[in-house]
Design an enzyme around this catalytic site. Structure first.
Site, mmCIF file in Angstrom:
data_model
loop_
_atom_site.group_PDB
_atom_site.id
_atom_site.type_symbol
_atom_site.label_atom_id
_atom_site.label_comp_id
_atom_site.label_asym_id
_atom_site.label_seq_id
_atom_site.Cartn_x
_atom_site.Cartn_y
_atom_site.Cartn_z
ATOM 1 N N LYS A 220 0.882 -1.169 0.000
ATOM 2 C CA LYS A 220 0.000 0.000 0.000
ATOM 3 C C LYS A 220 0.914 1.212 0.000
ATOM 4 O O LYS A 220 1.421 1.624 1.039
ATOM 5 C CB LYS A 220 -0.877 -0.026 1.254
ATOM 6 C CG LYS A 220 -2.255 0.598 1.070
ATOM 7 C CD LYS A 220 -2.225 2.051 0.690
ATOM 8 C CE LYS A 220 -2.035 2.971 1.874
ATOM 9 N NZ LYS A 220 -1.809 4.374 1.466
ATOM 10 N N GLU B 97 7.911 15.915 16.180
ATOM 11 C CA GLU B 97 8.489 15.804 14.837
ATOM 12 C C GLU B 97 7.757 16.762 13.890
ATOM 13 O O GLU B 97 6.536 16.716 13.776
ATOM 14 C CB GLU B 97 8.328 14.365 14.323
ATOM 15 C CG GLU B 97 8.958 14.157 12.953
ATOM 16 C CD GLU B 97 8.710 12.751 12.408
ATOM 17 O OE1 GLU B 97 7.557 12.294 12.412
ATOM 18 O OE2 GLU B 97 9.693 12.117 11.964
ATOM 19 N N CYS C 224 13.397 10.779 7.707
ATOM 20 C CA CYS C 224 13.165 10.346 9.088
ATOM 21 C C CYS C 224 14.439 10.471 9.919
ATOM 22 O O CYS C 224 14.379 10.641 11.132
ATOM 23 C CB CYS C 224 12.668 8.917 9.104
ATOM 24 S SG CYS C 224 13.778 7.800 8.233
ATOM 25 N N GLU D 207 9.206 1.104 11.262
ATOM 26 C CA GLU D 207 10.184 2.201 11.182
ATOM 27 C C GLU D 207 9.378 3.480 11.282
ATOM 28 O O GLU D 207 8.630 3.831 10.360
ATOM 29 C CB GLU D 207 10.977 2.096 9.876
ATOM 30 C CG GLU D 207 11.848 0.841 9.881
ATOM 31 C CD GLU D 207 12.564 0.549 8.569
ATOM 32 O OE1 GLU D 207 12.315 1.249 7.585
ATOM 33 O OE2 GLU D 207 13.367 -0.389 8.562
HETATM 34 P P1 NAD Z 1 1.876 8.164 7.706
HETATM 35 O O1 NAD Z 1 1.960 7.350 8.931
HETATM 36 O O2 NAD Z 1 0.900 9.280 7.658
HETATM 37 O O3 NAD Z 1 1.496 7.231 6.457
HETATM 38 C C1 NAD Z 1 2.281 6.146 6.080
HETATM 39 C C2 NAD Z 1 1.420 5.123 5.380
HETATM 40 O O4 NAD Z 1 0.471 4.589 6.288
HETATM 41 C C3 NAD Z 1 0.623 5.683 4.199
HETATM 42 O O5 NAD Z 1 0.664 4.732 3.154
HETATM 43 C C4 NAD Z 1 -0.759 5.820 4.788
HETATM 44 O O6 NAD Z 1 -1.785 5.751 3.825
HETATM 45 C C5 NAD Z 1 -0.821 4.628 5.714
HETATM 46 N N1 NAD Z 1 -1.789 4.729 6.811
HETATM 47 C C6 NAD Z 1 -2.202 5.837 7.463
HETATM 48 N N2 NAD Z 1 -3.086 5.511 8.442
HETATM 49 C C7 NAD Z 1 -3.234 4.170 8.403
HETATM 50 C C8 NAD Z 1 -3.993 3.240 9.171
HETATM 51 N N3 NAD Z 1 -4.786 3.629 10.165
HETATM 52 N N4 NAD Z 1 -3.884 1.925 8.865
HETATM 53 C C9 NAD Z 1 -3.073 1.507 7.868
HETATM 54 N N5 NAD Z 1 -2.332 2.351 7.114
HETATM 55 C C10 NAD Z 1 -2.406 3.663 7.374
HETATM 56 O O7 NAD Z 1 3.352 8.663 7.405
HETATM 57 P P2 NAD Z 1 3.826 9.645 6.234
HETATM 58 O O8 NAD Z 1 3.331 11.009 6.530
HETATM 59 O O9 NAD Z 1 3.525 9.027 4.918
HETATM 60 O O10 NAD Z 1 5.423 9.598 6.408
HETATM 61 C C11 NAD Z 1 6.121 10.448 7.260
HETATM 62 C C12 NAD Z 1 6.435 9.752 8.560
HETATM 63 O O11 NAD Z 1 7.179 8.573 8.296
HETATM 64 C C13 NAD Z 1 7.295 10.560 9.503
HETATM 65 O O12 NAD Z 1 6.824 10.397 10.812
HETATM 66 C C14 NAD Z 1 8.674 9.930 9.367
HETATM 67 O O13 NAD Z 1 9.521 10.092 10.483
HETATM 68 C C15 NAD Z 1 8.309 8.513 9.159
HETATM 69 N N6 NAD Z 1 9.394 7.768 8.512
HETATM 70 C C16 NAD Z 1 10.158 6.909 9.265
HETATM 71 C C17 NAD Z 1 11.216 6.226 8.684
HETATM 72 C C18 NAD Z 1 12.089 5.295 9.486
HETATM 73 O O14 NAD Z 1 12.870 4.567 8.882
HETATM 74 N N7 NAD Z 1 11.992 5.272 10.803
HETATM 75 C C19 NAD Z 1 11.489 6.420 7.329
HETATM 76 C C20 NAD Z 1 10.697 7.317 6.606
HETATM 77 C C21 NAD Z 1 9.647 7.973 7.205
#
Ligand code: NAD
Length: 487
Positions: free
Chosen positions: A178, A390, A288, A254
């Site tokens: 997804k 963040e 991140c 992550e």
């Molecule tokens: P997000 O959590 O908003 O979304 C990530 C994914 O999860 C998307 O595909 C979204 O559609 C899906 N999603 C959202 N709610 C959901 C639910 N209830 N059930 C299932 N899926 C759901 O994150 P984002 O805004 O896309 O990305 C930014 C975040 O990602 C930041 O917090 C960043 O720190 C983190 N990040 C972490 C790493 C790491 O390696 N630790 C790497 C990259 C990004």
């Protein structure tokens, strides 16, 4: 105008509901295309296709053959490098120089590295004698988990998706991906690659959609998913963990961070300024592993703040393909509202705005893009939400410190624990501080240097588990012990 379809069982298909959402280019707000929004029927079909693939030829395929196919996937991504680059740049607005150096080559490399790992990693054996004078040989078999749900963010779309799909497939699993609703393009393109190189139908599936009450939630709650790997916000991780608890499915997470950078007065000054500048502003701060809290030893504090200000002001916003472009836009208007909310909060709380703090002046054609200025603050208390939460934008707060233990305590004063970047010329201090900060990754005199064989992941609320090299195998496979008694 493009239409992004799901990729299910080797075919590109639209949603049964006919529902779509928009994919916009953050550089100028223009419409790239529409994306099919997956519902339960598409998730069910993708999970069923993946399950069937596990029962079919993919489930029986010898490792050597699987590994050859994954090499072909990497080669085909590289052959279609320009298509992937154009798709990633259109979705994210990031500079071509960045995407062509990191996103696409690493996206391809992720298939090769994990193919090599699975080919070369042995399992354990133990011999034991029994009281009746017999003997026992124990050996471990590595088995795929089955159907893995892969839920991805938008900041490094292809790279972070293949970081999971590469090892999952190398270990013999089938996946349902997804992608983020903001960046549907490269996951879709990868479907074409899978078909071109002969990955069996149903091994790689993509269902587009949103999170709650949409494809993300339906996928992670699906009872026929065997494991869930997720990169994204900590709050989303909590929701997914709830879904995973039903049926006790394992998770690899992550998550978010509020990473500290520490600069000691004995550091190579120019290298530290350069390193912190990259950590704070690369990919418009949407990494991140980025640094939003910088602690600088007092004797060099003023000089450091001035030098970082110069770096920030030298980053020219502009079109991704232009050589002079040093910074792209944020991913979306929605994310810009969030980041600008923190910019406003910093001002309200009395921060000194060293540079930035708003929206840059852009030419008329780019004014509908999601631009923000790289921003540096000083003078906020450590309790400020700007320092605790963040932001995920091109910004950092810089505070002075006097003692090593104080710097370590400041770095640790957060619920997150993803990474840190420490700059010092003192070897003993480097080892002490790396051991003292509660993070998954500690960079010394460097940042974002990644050896893909090393463990990657976060401590505290920044994640669960480690991926990378053999550590990925721990999540994407299960070990079965076989115990044979012989006379
Ligand atoms: P997000 O959590 O908003 O979304 C990530 C994914 O999860 C998307 O595909 C979204 O559609 C899906 N999603 C959202 N709610 C959901 C639910 N209830 N059930 C299932 N899926 C759901 O994150 P984002 O805004 O896309 O990305 C930014 C975040 O990602 C930041 O917090 C960043 O720190 C983190 N990040 C972490 C790493 C790491 O390696 N630790 C790497 C990259 C990004």
């Amino acid at each position: 105008m493009k239409k992004f379809l799901h990729f299910i069982n080797g075919e590109f298909v639209a949603s049964a509901s006919g529902k779509t959402f928009e994919d916009r280019n953050p550089v100028d707000g223009s419409l790239i295309g529409t994306v099919c929004e997956g519902g339960r029927p598409e998730v069910d079909a993708a999970v069923a296709a993946a399950r069937a693939a596990m029962k079919g030829p993919w489930g029986q395929m010898p490792i050597t053959q699987r590994v050859e196919l994954l090499y072909k996937v990497a080669d085909e991504i590289n052959r279609r490098f320009d298509d992937f680059l154009a798709a990633e740049v259109a979705d994210t607005g990031k500079p071509v120089s960045l995407a062509s150096h990191i996103d696409i080559p690493r996206g391809a490399a992720n298939f090769k590295i994990f193919a090599d790992v699975i080919k070369n990693v042995p399992t354990e054996t133990f011999q034991m004698s029994t009281p009746d004078g017999g003997a026992v040989l124990n050996y471990a078999l590595r088995k795929p988990r089955g159907v893995v749900a892969v839920v991805c963010p938008w900041n490094l779309p292809l790279l972070l998706m293949t970081w999971k799909v590469g090892p999952a497939l190398a270990c013999g699993n089938a996946v349902v991906v997804k992608p983020s609703e903001e960046t549907p393009a490269t996951a879709t393109l990868l479907g074409e690659v899978m078909n071109a190189v002969g990955i069996p139908k149903g091994v790689y599936n993509v269902v587009h959609g949103l999170g709650p009450d949409s494809a993300g939630e339906f996928l992670t709650a699906h009872p026929d998913i065997d494991a869930i790997t997720f990169t994204g916000e900590t709050r989303t991780g909590e929701a997914i963990m709830g879904a995973a608890s039903r049926g006790l499915r394992p998770v690899s997470f992550e998550l978010g961070g509020k990473n500290a950078g520490i600069v000691f007065a004995d550091a190579d000054f120019d290298a530290a300024v350069e390193g912190i500048s990259r950590a704070a502003f690369a990919n418009c701060g949407q990494v991140c592993l980025g640094t939003e809290r910088v602690y600088v030893e007092r004797p060099i504090f003023d000089r450091f703040v001035a030098a970082l200000k110069d770096k920030a002001e030298a980053l020219k916003p502009g079109l991704p393909g232009e050589k002079a472009t040093g910074i792209g836009p944020l991913i979306s208007q929605e994310h810009r509202r969030k980041v600008l909310g923190y910019y406003a909060k910093a001002k309200d709380e009395g921060a000194t705005v060293v540079t930035g703090g708003g929206v840059p002046e852009m030419p008329h054609a780019l004014q509908a893009g999601s631009w923000v200025q790289p921003t540096i603050w000083t003078g906020l208390p450590e309790t400020s939400p700007v320092i605790r939460e963040e932001i995920f934008g091109p910004c950092c707060h810089i505070a002075p410190f006097d003692r090593e233990e104080e710097a370590v305590a400041l770095a640790n004063d957060t619920p997150y624990g993803l990474c840190t970047t420490v700059w010092t010329g003192n070897l003993g201090r480097a080892h002490r501080v790396a051991a003292g900060i509660d993070v998954g990754i500690a960079w010394i005199n460097s940042w974002f240097l990644r050896d893909l064989r090393t463990p990657f992941g976060g401590s505290k609320q920044s994640g669960i588990g480690r991926e990378g090299g053999v550590h990925s195998l721990e999540f994407y496979t299960e070990l079965r012990n076989v115990c044979i008694k012989y006379a």
